[in-house]
Design a protein around this motif. Sequence first.
Motif, PDB file in Angstrom:
ATOM      1  N   VAL A  98       0.967  -1.120  -0.066  1.00 17.50           N
ATOM      2  CA  VAL A  98      -0.020   0.077   0.106  1.00 17.50           C
ATOM      3  C   VAL A  98       0.939   1.178   0.106  1.00 17.50           C
ATOM      4  N   THR A  99       1.935   1.140   0.794  1.00 20.99           N
ATOM      5  CA  THR A  99       2.773   2.490   0.880  1.00 20.99           C
ATOM      6  C   THR A  99       3.479   2.794  -0.413  1.00 20.99           C
ATOM      7  N   GLU A 100       3.833   1.805  -1.402  1.00 22.06           N
ATOM      8  CA  GLU A 100       4.132   2.061  -2.500  1.00 22.06           C
ATOM      9  C   GLU A 100       3.351   2.077  -3.725  1.00 22.06           C
ATOM     10  N   ALA A 101       2.196   1.797  -3.390  1.00 20.69           N
ATOM     11  CA  ALA A 101       1.259   1.789  -4.632  1.00 20.69           C
ATOM     12  C   ALA A 101       0.908   3.081  -5.280  1.00 20.69           C
ATOM     13  N   GLY A 102       1.136   4.326  -4.753  1.00 15.29           N
ATOM     14  CA  GLY A 102       1.062   5.650  -5.427  1.00 15.29           C
ATOM     15  C   GLY A 102       1.907   5.784  -6.438  1.00 15.29           C
ATOM     16  N   GLN A 103       3.022   5.142  -6.372  1.00 11.15           N
ATOM     17  CA  GLN A 103       4.126   5.427  -7.410  1.00 11.15           C
ATOM     18  C   GLN A 103       3.713   4.583  -8.637  1.00 11.15           C
ATOM     19  N   HIS A 104       2.635   3.783  -8.725  1.00 10.40           N
ATOM     20  CA  HIS A 104       2.074   3.025 -10.055  1.00 10.40           C
ATOM     21  C   HIS A 104       1.087   3.840 -10.698  1.00 10.40           C
ATOM     22  N   VAL A 105       0.695   5.201 -10.177  1.00  8.86           N
ATOM     23  CA  VAL A 105      -0.223   5.714 -11.028  1.00  8.86           C
ATOM     24  C   VAL A 105       0.126   6.627 -11.868  1.00  8.86           C
ATOM     25  N   TRP A 106      -0.239   6.498 -13.125  1.00 11.89           N
ATOM     26  CA  TRP A 106       0.054   7.351 -14.168  1.00 11.89           C
ATOM     27  C   TRP A 106      -0.700   8.627 -13.990  1.00 11.89           C
ATOM     28  N   GLY A 107      -1.963   8.363 -14.088  1.00 12.66           N
ATOM     29  CA  GLY A 107      -3.138   9.766 -13.949  1.00 12.66           C
ATOM     30  C   GLY A 107      -4.575   8.996 -13.659  1.00 12.66           C
ATOM     31  N   TYR A 108      -5.200  10.019 -13.964  1.00 13.80           N
ATOM     32  CA  TYR A 108      -6.837   9.707 -13.818  1.00 13.80           C
ATOM     33  C   TYR A 108      -8.020  10.061 -14.749  1.00 13.80           C
ATOM     34  N   ALA A 109      -8.906   9.723 -14.967  1.00 16.91           N
ATOM     35  CA  ALA A 109      -9.785   9.982 -15.922  1.00 16.91           C
ATOM     36  C   ALA A 109     -11.280   9.696 -15.296  1.00 16.91           C
ATOM     37  N   ILE A 110     -12.208  10.424 -16.030  1.00 16.45           N
ATOM     38  CA  ILE A 110     -13.638  10.059 -15.575  1.00 16.45           C
ATOM     39  C   ILE A 110     -14.129   8.777 -16.437  1.00 16.45           C
ATOM     40  N   GLY A 111     -14.845   7.824 -15.861  1.00 19.08           N
ATOM     41  CA  GLY A 111     -15.258   6.835 -16.600  1.00 19.08           C
ATOM     42  C   GLY A 111     -16.572   6.411 -16.050  1.00 19.08           C
ATOM     43  N   LEU A 112     -17.248   5.534 -16.935  1.00 16.15           N
ATOM     44  CA  LEU A 112     -18.812   5.072 -16.849  1.00 16.15           C
ATOM     45  C   LEU A 112     -18.725   3.347 -16.860  1.00 16.15           C
ATOM     46  N   ASP A 113     -18.861   2.947 -15.617  1.00 12.90           N
ATOM     47  CA  ASP A 113     -18.974   1.504 -15.986  1.00 12.90           C
ATOM     48  C   ASP A 113     -20.680   1.082 -16.304  1.00 12.90           C
ATOM     49  N   MET A 114     -20.780   0.871 -17.586  1.00 18.20           N
ATOM     50  CA  MET A 114     -22.299   0.692 -17.792  1.00 18.20           C
ATOM     51  C   MET A 114     -22.563  -0.688 -17.765  1.00 18.20           C
ATOM     52  N   THR A 115     -23.803  -0.997 -17.153  1.00 24.11           N
ATOM     53  CA  THR A 115     -24.142  -2.211 -16.758  1.00 24.11           C
ATOM     54  C   THR A 115     -25.450  -2.475 -17.178  1.00 24.11           C
ATOM     55  N   ARG A 116     -25.753  -3.817 -17.656  1.00 26.13           N
ATOM     56  CA  ARG A 116     -26.877  -4.355 -18.131  1.00 26.13           C
ATOM     57  C   ARG A 116     -27.540  -4.932 -16.938  1.00 26.13           C
ATOM     58  N   ARG A 117     -28.036  -4.217 -15.849  1.00 24.89           N
ATOM     59  CA  ARG A 117     -28.365  -4.522 -14.675  1.00 24.89           C
ATOM     60  C   ARG A 117     -29.330  -5.922 -14.682  1.00 24.89           C
ATOM     61  N   ASP A 118     -30.279  -5.820 -15.693  1.00 26.04           N
ATOM     62  CA  ASP A 118     -31.086  -7.113 -15.294  1.00 26.04           C
ATOM     63  C   ASP A 118     -30.473  -8.352 -15.689  1.00 26.04           C
ATOM     64  N   LEU A 119     -29.514  -8.456 -16.632  1.00 25.65           N
ATOM     65  CA  LEU A 119     -28.527  -9.410 -16.950  1.00 25.65           C
ATOM     66  C   LEU A 119     -27.582  -9.874 -15.466  1.00 25.65           C
ATOM     67  N   GLN A 120     -26.994  -8.687 -15.343  1.00 29.33           N
ATOM     68  CA  GLN A 120     -26.190  -8.810 -14.208  1.00 29.33           C
ATOM     69  C   GLN A 120     -26.898  -9.635 -12.906  1.00 29.33           C
ATOM     70  N   ASN A 121     -28.173  -9.112 -12.511  1.00 20.93           N
ATOM     71  CA  ASN A 121     -28.899  -9.374 -11.276  1.00 20.93           C
ATOM     72  C   ASN A 121     -29.350 -11.113 -11.914  1.00 20.93           C
ATOM     73  N   ASP A 122     -29.759 -11.321 -12.982  1.00 20.71           N
ATOM     74  CA  ASP A 122     -29.971 -12.754 -13.199  1.00 20.71           C
ATOM     75  C   ASP A 122     -28.662 -13.685 -12.979  1.00 20.71           C
ATOM     76  N   MET A 123     -27.423 -13.388 -13.459  1.00 21.28           N
ATOM     77  CA  MET A 123     -26.385 -13.962 -13.225  1.00 21.28           C
ATOM     78  C   MET A 123     -25.939 -14.366 -11.737  1.00 21.28           C
ATOM     79  N   LYS A 124     -26.292 -12.972 -11.036  1.00 19.47           N
ATOM     80  CA  LYS A 124     -25.878 -13.286  -9.522  1.00 19.47           C
ATOM     81  C   LYS A 124     -26.912 -14.158  -8.822  1.00 19.47           C
ATOM     82  N   LYS A 125     -28.218 -14.098  -9.321  1.00 21.29           N
ATOM     83  CA  LYS A 125     -29.132 -15.204  -8.781  1.00 21.29           C
ATOM     84  C   LYS A 125     -28.884 -16.574  -9.092  1.00 21.29           C
ATOM     85  N   GLN A 126     -28.362 -16.722 -10.164  1.00 15.78           N
ATOM     86  CA  GLN A 126     -27.686 -18.046 -10.533  1.00 15.78           C
ATOM     87  C   GLN A 126     -26.324 -18.496 -10.207  1.00 15.78           C
ATOM     88  N   GLY A 127     -25.755 -17.527  -9.503  1.00 15.04           N
ATOM     89  CA  GLY A 127     -24.210 -17.739  -9.226  1.00 15.04           C
ATOM     90  C   GLY A 127     -23.300 -17.795 -10.457  1.00 15.04           C
TER      91      GLY A 127
END
Length: 230
Positions: free
Chosen positions: A97-126
Motif C-alpha cells: 500500500v505504501t508504494e502503490a501511489g508510485q504506480h499511478v500514471w494519471g486519472y480519468a472519468i469513466g462510466l461502468d455501464m451495466t446491463r443490470r437485469d442481466l447482471q442480477n440474473d447472473m447473480k441469482k444463478q451464481g
Amino acid sequence: MSFVLTPPATVAVPVAGGGSFPVHRIYCVGRNYVEHAVEMGHTGREPPFFFLKPADAALVVPEGETGRMAYPGLTANLHHEVELVVAIGRGGRDIPVTEAGQHVWGYAIGLDMTRRDLQNDMKKQGRPWCIGKAFEQSAPIGPIHPIGRTGRLDKGAITLDVNGQRRQKGDLSELIWNVNEIIAHLSTAWLLQPGDLIYSGTPAGVGAVQRGDLMECRIDGLGSLRVAVA
Ligand code: MN
C-alpha cells in the motif's frame, strides 16, 4: 512474423496535454462506496472484489466531445455508474500500500455501464457477470490527466447528471477501499501492467438510462465526460 489476420488496433485514450495512453486491461472494483453497497443490498466493509472488461470495451471520448453509446442488446435496464478511473503507469505484483501511489500514471472519468437485469440474473444463478458488465462500449472514458498535473486525487466531488438532473453524487474520500489499497489488493491477484485501467467503484444513485438520454459526469480536477445514449 506474418499474422493470418489483421491484429486488432491498440485501444488508445487521449492524454490531456498531448499523447495517448495505450490500454492493456480494464479492471473494475465492485461496491466501493458505502451508500451504493447499501442500495445494492449489502452493508459494511467487505474485502474488495474485482471484475474485468475487455480493453476494447472502452468508448473513448476526446476532450470537449460527446460520446455516443449505442443502446446494447438483451437489456431493458441499462444502468449508469460514474467512476474515478486510475491509469497505471508502472506494473508490479504484491505492491505494498505504501508504494502503490508510485504506480499511478494519471486519472480519468469513466462510466461502468451495466446491463443490470442481466447482471442480477447472473447473480441469482451464481454465474459470471460478464454478460451484464463486459459488452461493447460498456466502459466510456474521458481524457487521462497525468498525476503530475492533478496531484493525488483522494477527495473531491464525483457526480452524474442525466438530462440535467442530478442522479449520482459522492466524494472520492468516501471510497471504502482507497486507490492505494485497491492497487495493493489487485496486484496480489493479477500482475499489474503498464496500461491497465482501474474503474474504482461508483457512488450511490445508480439508475437506468434510455435512448436519447445525455449523461454528464464530473469529478473535481478532471473536468467532465458527456455520453449520449443513441
Ligand atoms: Mn461499477
